[in-house]
Every structure is written in structure tokens, then in C-alpha cells.
Design an enzyme around this catalytic site. Structure first.
Site, PDB file in Angstrom:
ATOM      1  CE  LYS A 106      -3.963   1.964   2.692  1.00 30.80           C
ATOM      2  NZ  LYS A 106      -5.019   1.506   3.819  1.00 30.80           N
ATOM      3  CB  SER A 124      -8.201   3.465   2.830  1.00 36.72           C
ATOM      4  OG  SER A 124      -7.464   2.706   3.922  1.00 36.72           O
ATOM      5  CB  SER A 129      -8.331   0.431   5.813  1.00 43.12           C
ATOM      6  OG  SER A 129      -8.935   1.699   5.662  1.00 43.12           O
TER       7      SER A 129
HETATM    8  N1  GLN Z   1     -12.947   3.745   6.440  1.00 43.76           N
HETATM    9  C1  GLN Z   1     -12.559   4.170   7.550  1.00 43.76           C
HETATM   10  C2  GLN Z   1     -12.015   5.445   7.350  1.00 43.76           C
HETATM   11  O1  GLN Z   1     -12.334   6.279   6.525  1.00 43.76           O
HETATM   12  C3  GLN Z   1     -11.264   3.299   8.089  1.00 43.76           C
HETATM   13  C4  GLN Z   1     -10.035   3.496   7.303  1.00 43.76           C
HETATM   14  C5  GLN Z   1      -8.855   2.839   7.744  1.00 43.76           C
HETATM   15  O2  GLN Z   1      -8.814   1.894   8.499  1.00 43.76           O
HETATM   16  N2  GLN Z   1      -7.646   3.248   7.412  1.00 43.76           N
HETATM   17  O3  GLN Z   1     -11.419   5.978   8.287  1.00 43.76           O
END
Ligand code: GLN
Length: 477
Positions: free
Chosen positions: A59, A134, A158
Site C-alpha cells: 500500500k 482504504s 481498511s
Molecule cells: N473507512 C475508515 C476511515 O475512513 C477506516 C480507514 C482505515 O482503516 N484506514 O477512516
């Protein structure tokens, strides 16, 4: 032999259209990948190298030396880290080759990989749908058959949510299990590097390599790393691998109005757990409903502080102006996208003098109650919890424009981050032709039994629903 795994991955990436014009999975390809593949094995035996020549996608918020680390943000355009993340070094020491960097929601804020300066990633299973986020690019890289394993990051789901949307396996380790050194900070009390794999065994292999104490991260735990693959192997061969295991089914994760397909697939998975020897027990985790409001106070608060370092001086892009304050202003206004800006504003607000007690302090108190829910069920004789990973399968690109509706995607995943416990999402079948993920949550440092149960369930349910990766034509449509 070794170089060919990397070559095959690059060919596969080209065939499925992993670049910007296609599925938009890879934002950078390692220019040295094939050389690294040849070098990675010189003078070392296969035993020392559990990932010999294995291409791994990483990532874009995890620091690498040979490619930029941009977090999917304009503000870090072209930024190349002077050091590499501990997890990347450990992968390379195990013989892996970093194939490329994967697309992501900007600074890991999002659940769809639509909030990226590079444009959205498409789901390889159905390119009209989002891959989740994400870590959407990492999940898609595995789902498209480019790599067997990839690194993602977790703050509120994410890794697990995109794994569920793309039909692959995703693990969020216990907070402290894996070093965060070189992971660009979002919310430091929640962040953890996670792994995505084609199978539970792939994920167990990658996790075993990256886990363990790192002197460069004070929050990494001083605790031996078990042989996760041995747990997986035992579970895959035993007749009743879950005999004696009590699996809790928390009622708050199965709301009356849940998506029919997700409910059905979970019922099938729970039946399979019973056939494997487990006892399923209904439990209650009464503070689950507060996870979203608590997470969306704590995470933005920490983010507003962590992201203060992106000021046009130390990292990445700068928008020039006459005075220093004006330069900060211009750089940050133009460098951050709308979702990141929203989080910084939210976080600054909840930490401000007049509101700190009402929001941030309160949220920390409720976070303790959510953690208590987990402690209580695990102390009451429940070994593992089973839940859906997400309320629905993957949604169409552009379908969710309301931020709050997007945040609700994290409803079943953010709890584990708030409590610091490990959790895994595995494919449990299809609903409307799209993958559904089932989640297994374990007590702190219970990755071994969690992976074992996941491997047993994976085997009981048959192969991953993603048996045929997309054709290049589908990828371009
Ligand atoms: N969807 C969550 C957010 O937008 C989780 C993001 C993550 O785990 N990095 O913060």
C-alpha cells in the site's frame, strides 16, 4: 525460476489492466523488481527464505526505497522516503520482491478507494463496483491474481472491508503485533499494518514474516511470534478442528434489517463452524452502536495532529506564496483532498478547548466501554466471535456521496481497532454475484487460533468464490 514469479506478476498486471487507464490498482511499479528477484536468493537457502522470489504489493502509505510513498495524496506527489518500513525490510529479508505500490484512499481515509489523487480503483470482480478501502488497491491486486499477498493498513477496517468486497482474505493484527515504523501515521492509537492474501495460509505466511518486536516502534510488543502456518496446517488436516471452541455470535452485528444475502451467507458459515466442532453461542456487545461515533471522533482527532507535519517544508509538494503562513495555507488547501480536509477540520474541532471534554474525552470513555464488551465476552468462555465483515457487498462506483453513509461501512470493523483485538475477513460466498466476507475476531494476540478457525472455515466452505480472475476485456470495460 525465481525471476519468473515476478515476470508472471508483471504480465498478469498488464493483462488485467492494473494501470491507471484500467483497474487502477498499481500507482507505481518497482523498476528494479526483476533485478531484485534475481538478487534476493543469491547465497541463501530456501529455508531461510520463506518468501523466496515472491512478488508482494505494498500500500502506498508504507515507506519503500525504490518508489515514491504518496498516500494517494497530491501533497506527497513524488515523495521518496529516505528509509524503508520495517515490514518492507522484513519481507525483503524473507526473499520477497516488492512489486509495486497500490492505490488507496488519500491518507487511508475512506472505504471505497474513490478518494485518491490517482483516481478510483475498480473492483476486479466487477469493474463497475468499488473494491472497498482504504486498502482497495492491495485487495484488488490479490483479487486480480497479480500477487498472492499484499500489505495494507488498518485504522478502522481498511484491510478487512476491501478484502470482503474483493473476495480475498484480510487480517488486522492485534495492536502492537506488527511494527508501524515507516507506516505513514493516520491515527496512531488505532493504526496497524495488515495483510491481504489469496488464502488464509498466504495471509498467515505474510503475517509471520512481518510480525514481532521492532526497536524502532515503541508500541510493538515484546512477544514471541507463533508459527501461524502450523496452526493453519493443523486446522486444515484435523477431523474436528474446532472441537471445544466456543464461537460467539454477537446479536448487535446481526441487525434485523440486515442485507439478505449477507445474512444468508453468515448463516451458512455459522452452520459450517458447528460442523467443524464449534459451539455457537449468542452473545451481546451492547456498546457496538457507539463504535462509529467514537471512531469518527478519535481517528480525526489523532489525524489532525499527525497530518500537521505536511506543511510544504518537510515533505512532498509546496505551493509557493509570499509569506510562510500563506505558503502553509496554499500547500495544505491545494494538497489535501476534500475528505482529508473534512477529517482535519473535524479533528481540530473535537480537540479545541471548549469541546475537548464533550467530544474527545467522552469518546475515549466510550472507547473503554467498547473494549470492555470484548474483555467480558472473552472472559465468559467465548474463544472467538463470528460476524459479517460489512453490512453489504461492494457498491457501485459513485453510489455513496454522503460522508456519513460512507462511514457506516465500518460499523462491524471499527470495534476491533478501538479495542486493539485481531480480526480476519474471509470470503464466505456470493450475494448477487458479489463476494461476501465473514469476520472472525479473537482476543489480544489470539492470531493463531483465529487463523486456524478461518482456515478450517475456508476449507469447509470450499474454494474462494473468486476462482476465475477477471479477463483483460472485463477489466477494461
Ligand atoms: N473507512 C475508515 C476511515 O475512513 C477506516 C480507514 C482505515 O482503516 N484506514 O477512516
Amino acid at each position: 525460476m525465481t525471476a519468473s514469479k515476478v515476470r508472471a506478476a508483471l504480465d498478469r498486471a498488464a493483462a488485467v489492466g492494473a494501470g491507471r487507464e484500467g483497474l487502477n490498482i498499481l500507482v507505481a511499479v518497482n523498476p528494479r523488481a526483476e533485478d531484485d528477484a534475481a538478487l534476493s536468493v543469491v547465497g541463501r537457502s530456501e529455508q531461510e527464505l520463506p518468501l523466496s522470489g515472491e512478488p508482494v504489493a505494498v500500500k502506498d502509505n508504507i515507506a519503500t526505497l525504490d518508489m515514491p510513498t504518496t498516500c494517494g495524496s497530491r501533497i506527497l506527489a513524488g515523495y521518496v522516503s529516505p528509509f524503508e518500513a520495517t515490514v518492507v525490510r522484513r519481507l525483503r529479508d524473507a526473499g520477497a520482491v516488492i512489486l509495486g505500490k497500490t492505490n488507496m484512499d488519500e491518507f487511508a481515509m475512506g472505504s471505497s478507494t474513490e478518494h485518491s489523487a490517482y483516481g478510483p480503483t475498480r473492483n476486479p470482480v466487477d469493474p463497475s463496483r468499488v473494491p472497498g478501502g482504504s486498502s482497495g488497491g492491495s485487495a484488488a491486486a490479490v483479487a486480480a491474481g497479480i500477487v498472492r499477498m499484499a500489505l495494507g493498513s488498518e485504522t478502522g477496517g481498511s484491510v478487512r472491508q476491501p478484502a470482503s468486497f474483493c473476495g480475498v482474505v484480510g487480517v488486522k493484527p492485534t495492536y502492537g503485533r506488527v511494527s508501524r515504523y515507516g507506516l505513514v501515521a493516520f491515527a496512531s492509537s488505532l493504526d496497524q499494518v495488515g495483510v491481504l492474501g489469496r488464502t488464509v495460509d498466504d495471509a498467515a505466511l505474510a503475517l509471520g514474516v512481518i510480525a514481532g518486536r521492532d526497536p524502532l516502534d515503541a508500541t510493538s510488543a515484546e512477544r514471541a511470534v507463533p508459527d501461524y502456518r502450523a496452526d493453519v496446517r493443523r486446522a486444515a488436516t484435523a477431523a474436528a478442528p474446532l472441537a471445544g471452541v466456543v464461537v460467539g455470535r454477537p446479536r448487535e452485528y446481526f441487525p434485523v434489517a440486515m442485507h439478505g444475502g449477507v445474512r444468508d451467507r453468515c448463516a451458512v458459515a455459522l452452520d459450517a463452524l458447528v460442523r467443524l466442532g464449534a459451539t455457537v453461542r449468542d452473545v451481546s456487545m451492547p456498546h457496538t452502536d457507539y463504535a462509529i461515533p467514537v471512531y469518527y471522533i478519535v481517528a480525526p482527532a489523532e489525524a489532525s495532529s499527525n497530518l500537521a507535519r505536511f506543511d510544504g517544508v518537510r515533505y512532498g509538494a509546496r505551493v509557493s506564496a509570499d509569506a510562510l503562513a500563506a505558503m502553509y495555507d496554499a500547500t495544505r488547501s491545494q494538497g489535501f483532498g476534500p475528505e482529508v480536509t473534512r477529517r482535519i477540520l473535524l479533528g481540530t474541532y473535537v480537540l479545541s478547548a471548549g469541546y475537548y471534554d464533550a467530544y474527545y474525552k467522552r469518546a475515549q470513555e466510550v472507547r473503554a466501554l467498547i473494549t470492555q464488551d470484548f474483555r467480558r465476552v472473552f472472559a465468559d468462555g467465548v474463544h472467538l466471535l463470528f460476524t459479517p465483515t460489512t453490512p453489504t457487498p461492494a457498491f457501485p462506483l459513485g453510489a455513496i456521496s454522503d460522508p456519513y453513509e460512507m462511514y457506516l461501512n465500518d460499523i462491524f470493523t471499527a470495534t476491533a481497532n478501538l479495542a486493539g483485538v485481531p480480526a480476519i475477513s474471509i470470503p464466505i460466498g456470493l450475494a448477487d454475484g458479489l463476494p461476501v466476507g465473514g469476520q472472525i475476531i479473537a482476543p489480544h494476540f489470539g492470531e493463531g487460533p483465529m487463523l486456524a478457525a478461518a482456515a478450517a472455515l475456508e476449507r469447509a466452505l470450499g474454494a474462494s468464490p473468486l476462482t476465475t480472475p477477471p479477463s483483460p476485456a472485463a477489466a477494461r470495460s
